[in-house]
Write a protein that holds these residues in place. Structure first.
Motif, PDB file in Angstrom:
ATOM      1  N   ARG A 177     -57.721  19.841-129.008  1.00  0.00           N
ATOM      2  CA  ARG A 177     -58.355  21.072-128.532  1.00  0.00           C
ATOM      3  C   ARG A 177     -59.859  21.075-128.806  1.00  0.00           C
ATOM      4  N   THR A 178     -60.251  20.639-129.994  1.00  0.00           N
ATOM      5  CA  THR A 178     -61.672  20.600-130.309  1.00  0.00           C
ATOM      6  C   THR A 178     -62.409  19.647-129.381  1.00  0.00           C
ATOM      7  N   MET A 179     -61.792  18.513-129.065  1.00  0.00           N
ATOM      8  CA  MET A 179     -62.416  17.568-128.138  1.00  0.00           C
ATOM      9  C   MET A 179     -62.535  18.180-126.741  1.00  0.00           C
ATOM     10  N   THR A 180     -61.524  18.966-126.338  1.00  0.00           N
ATOM     11  CA  THR A 180     -61.575  19.622-125.029  1.00  0.00           C
ATOM     12  C   THR A 180     -62.714  20.622-124.976  1.00  0.00           C
ATOM     13  N   VAL A 181     -62.855  21.413-126.035  1.00  0.00           N
ATOM     14  CA  VAL A 181     -63.959  22.375-126.089  1.00  0.00           C
ATOM     15  C   VAL A 181     -65.294  21.632-126.129  1.00  0.00           C
ATOM     16  N   GLY A 182     -65.325  20.492-126.811  1.00  0.00           N
ATOM     17  CA  GLY A 182     -66.532  19.675-126.804  1.00  0.00           C
ATOM     18  C   GLY A 182     -66.898  19.220-125.404  1.00  0.00           C
ATOM     19  N   PHE A 183     -65.877  18.917-124.585  1.00  0.00           N
ATOM     20  CA  PHE A 183     -66.130  18.566-123.188  1.00  0.00           C
ATOM     21  C   PHE A 183     -66.725  19.762-122.442  1.00  0.00           C
ATOM     22  N   PHE A 184     -66.220  20.969-122.725  1.00  0.00           N
ATOM     23  CA  PHE A 184     -66.787  22.170-122.102  1.00  0.00           C
ATOM     24  C   PHE A 184     -68.288  22.270-122.415  1.00  0.00           C
ATOM     25  N   TYR A 185     -68.618  22.076-123.688  1.00  0.00           N
ATOM     26  CA  TYR A 185     -70.027  22.155-124.082  1.00  0.00           C
ATOM     27  C   TYR A 185     -70.847  21.055-123.403  1.00  0.00           C
TER      28      TYR A 185
ATOM     29  N   TRP B  71     -56.487  37.923-133.457  1.00  0.00           N
ATOM     30  CA  TRP B  71     -56.402  38.580-132.154  1.00  0.00           C
ATOM     31  C   TRP B  71     -57.785  38.680-131.512  1.00  0.00           C
ATOM     32  N   ALA B  72     -58.798  39.038-132.297  1.00  0.00           N
ATOM     33  CA  ALA B  72     -60.151  39.160-131.754  1.00  0.00           C
ATOM     34  C   ALA B  72     -60.640  37.832-131.189  1.00  0.00           C
ATOM     35  N   LEU B  73     -60.385  36.748-131.909  1.00  0.00           N
ATOM     36  CA  LEU B  73     -60.809  35.441-131.411  1.00  0.00           C
ATOM     37  C   LEU B  73     -60.007  35.023-130.189  1.00  0.00           C
ATOM     38  N   ARG B  74     -58.695  35.302-130.189  1.00  0.00           N
ATOM     39  CA  ARG B  74     -57.852  34.897-129.060  1.00  0.00           C
ATOM     40  C   ARG B  74     -58.275  35.612-127.779  1.00  0.00           C
ATOM     41  N   VAL B  75     -58.558  36.897-127.881  1.00  0.00           N
ATOM     42  CA  VAL B  75     -58.991  37.638-126.691  1.00  0.00           C
ATOM     43  C   VAL B  75     -60.309  37.082-126.176  1.00  0.00           C
TER      44      VAL B  75
ATOM     45  N   ARG C  39     -63.883  32.399-140.910  1.00  0.00           N
ATOM     46  CA  ARG C  39     -64.186  32.104-139.510  1.00  0.00           C
ATOM     47  C   ARG C  39     -64.675  33.352-138.788  1.00  0.00           C
ATOM     48  N   ILE C  40     -64.050  34.481-139.090  1.00  0.00           N
ATOM     49  CA  ILE C  40     -64.487  35.746-138.482  1.00  0.00           C
ATOM     50  C   ILE C  40     -65.901  36.085-138.924  1.00  0.00           C
ATOM     51  N   ALA C  41     -66.180  35.922-140.221  1.00  0.00           N
ATOM     52  CA  ALA C  41     -67.513  36.231-140.736  1.00  0.00           C
ATOM     53  C   ALA C  41     -68.567  35.367-140.060  1.00  0.00           C
ATOM     54  N   ALA C  42     -68.280  34.065-139.908  1.00  0.00           N
ATOM     55  CA  ALA C  42     -69.244  33.164-139.285  1.00  0.00           C
ATOM     56  C   ALA C  42     -69.447  33.497-137.808  1.00  0.00           C
ATOM     57  N   PHE C  43     -68.356  33.772-137.100  1.00  0.00           N
ATOM     58  CA  PHE C  43     -68.464  34.109-135.678  1.00  0.00           C
ATOM     59  C   PHE C  43     -69.210  35.422-135.500  1.00  0.00           C
ATOM     60  N   ARG C  44     -68.931  36.386-136.359  1.00  0.00           N
ATOM     61  CA  ARG C  44     -69.606  37.686-136.293  1.00  0.00           C
ATOM     62  C   ARG C  44     -71.112  37.513-136.484  1.00  0.00           C
TER      63      ARG C  44
ATOM     64  N   HIS D 153     -72.320  32.673-122.909  1.00  0.00           N
ATOM     65  CA  HIS D 153     -70.986  32.107-122.750  1.00  0.00           C
ATOM     66  C   HIS D 153     -70.733  31.025-123.798  1.00  0.00           C
ATOM     67  N   LEU D 154     -71.740  30.232-124.097  1.00  0.00           N
ATOM     68  CA  LEU D 154     -71.587  29.180-125.097  1.00  0.00           C
ATOM     69  C   LEU D 154     -71.359  29.769-126.488  1.00  0.00           C
ATOM     70  N   VAL D 155     -71.997  30.901-126.764  1.00  0.00           N
ATOM     71  CA  VAL D 155     -71.768  31.578-128.051  1.00  0.00           C
ATOM     72  C   VAL D 155     -70.329  32.080-128.125  1.00  0.00           C
ATOM     73  N   ALA D 156     -69.854  32.705-127.062  1.00  0.00           N
ATOM     74  CA  ALA D 156     -68.469  33.193-127.049  1.00  0.00           C
ATOM     75  C   ALA D 156     -67.486  32.045-127.182  1.00  0.00           C
ATOM     76  N   MET D 157     -67.800  30.883-126.627  1.00  0.00           N
ATOM     77  CA  MET D 157     -66.894  29.741-126.684  1.00  0.00           C
ATOM     78  C   MET D 157     -66.758  29.192-128.098  1.00  0.00           C
ATOM     79  N   ALA D 158     -67.683  29.549-128.988  1.00  0.00           N
ATOM     80  CA  ALA D 158     -67.562  29.139-130.384  1.00  0.00           C
ATOM     81  C   ALA D 158     -66.342  29.764-131.046  1.00  0.00           C
ATOM     82  N   SER D 159     -65.686  30.718-130.382  1.00  0.00           N
ATOM     83  CA  SER D 159     -64.446  31.301-130.915  1.00  0.00           C
ATOM     84  C   SER D 159     -63.339  30.258-131.023  1.00  0.00           C
ATOM     85  N   PHE D 160     -63.479  29.130-130.349  1.00  0.00           N
ATOM     86  CA  PHE D 160     -62.496  28.049-130.440  1.00  0.00           C
ATOM     87  C   PHE D 160     -62.712  27.169-131.676  1.00  0.00           C
TER      88      PHE D 160
END
Length: 307
Positions: free
Chosen positions: A224-232, A143-147, A13-18, A249-256
């Motif tokens: 939670r995934t459905m909630t983030v989907g609502f954000f998108y 921790w990186a994703l949570r922050v 997940r870290i590799a993909a987000f990075r 902001h949408l890229v950063a939100m992919a941390s969820f």
């Protein structure tokens, strides 16, 4: 609290987000903010650096300075997307992009959609080594994703606080969306604006959405995934009506999201008929079925066994 902040996540997940974050940096330079390079064409007296730019202090932008930042950032972001030298390249990308944003936002307009993305760039170098598809879990990466997630939600919640600070409930009762539609609305927005009182209801809805956004951390994981989907979906409507993208902001939100499940390289290799890359042996726990059976525990193969 510490356990929540450092909840372990798969290294994949870290590799993909990075990769996603650093590829967006490169895209941002050439697609979303190429106009930053034109800032040096205006008189230097119009450059009013942000507070951090005054404290450091940073020089007034010149064509040479902005050109160096642009090309250095473009190259290092593409290299950082590979995951190699994650600390050296990560800190370099953060420093260069931070300067790029100070130049962009020091001429009278500050975009708050960059906050969570800048936080993501700041914490990714601390996430450790990560390979795509690696299932081993890491607390540093968690921790990186949570922050980053906290920064995403702070963007929403503090936006509501700013509305109350400067406009109070008059913001919700006013003509904010109407003015936005007049300035940059689409045909869809024109249709929506014709419905009586709908824009006022939408403004109250925006306030409620921003104030309640921290609940994403306490809803059950299956929601939670459905909630983030609502954000998108909220931002999709924003793009479709008043053409405001909030792309960083949408890229950063992919941390969820469970980005480790999205593996385009594996998909392409399968299309080409090639096997997917092997996962490191040390990353895969030994299967109980593969454990050797002792002679004492082995079943007696003789026909009279158990008779």
């Amino acid at each position: 609290m510490t356990a929540w902040l450092t909840e372990a996540v798969p290294r994949g997940r870290i590799a993909a987000f990075r990769t996603l974050v650093y590829l967006f940096v490169a895209a941002d330079l050439v697609v979303f903010t190429p106009w930053v390079r034109t800032r040096v064409d205006v008189p230097g007296d119009l450059y009013q650096p942000l507070l951090v730019g005054r404290l450091l202090p940073l020089p007034t932008p010149t064509p040479a300075l902005v050109g160096v930042v642009f090309w250095a950032l473009l190259v290092t972001a593409l290299l950082a997307a590979t995951g190699r030298a994650h600390r050296l390249l990560g800190w370099t990308v953060f420093a260069l992009y931070f300067e790029w944003m100070i130049v962009a936002m020091s001429y009278g307009k500050v975009d708050h959609d960059r906050f969570a993305f800048l936080v993501a760039l700041a914490v990714l170098p601390t996430a450790g080594r990560a390979r795509h598809g690696d299932p081993t879990r890491t607390e540093a990466g968690g921790w990186a994703l949570r922050v980053t997630q906290i920064s995403v939600i702070c963007t929403y919640f503090l936006a509501a606080w700013a509305k109350f600070r400067f406009g109070g409930l008059d913001w919700a009762n006013g003509s904010v969306l109407a003015r936005a539609i007049i300035r940059r609305g689409t045909d869809l927005a024109d249709l929506i604006a014709q419905v009586p009182h709908l824009l006022i209801v939408a403004q109250f809805g925006i306030l409620a959405f921003e104030l309640l956004s921290p609940l994403v951390f306490v809803v059950p994981s299956r929601w939670r995934t459905m909630t983030v989907g609502f954000f998108y979906s909220f931002h999709l409507v924003t793009i479709a009506t008043i053409t405001i993208s909030f792309a960083p902001h949408l890229v950063a939100m992919a941390s969820f999201l469970a980005l480790e499940k999205v593996r385009p390289v594996v998909f392409v290799r399968r299309l080409l008929g090639r096997p997917p890359p092997a996962v490191p042996t040390s990353s895969v726990p030994a299967s109980p079925a593969a454990a050797p059976v002792s002679a004492a525990a082995a079943p007696d193969p003789s026909p009279t066994a158990g008779a």
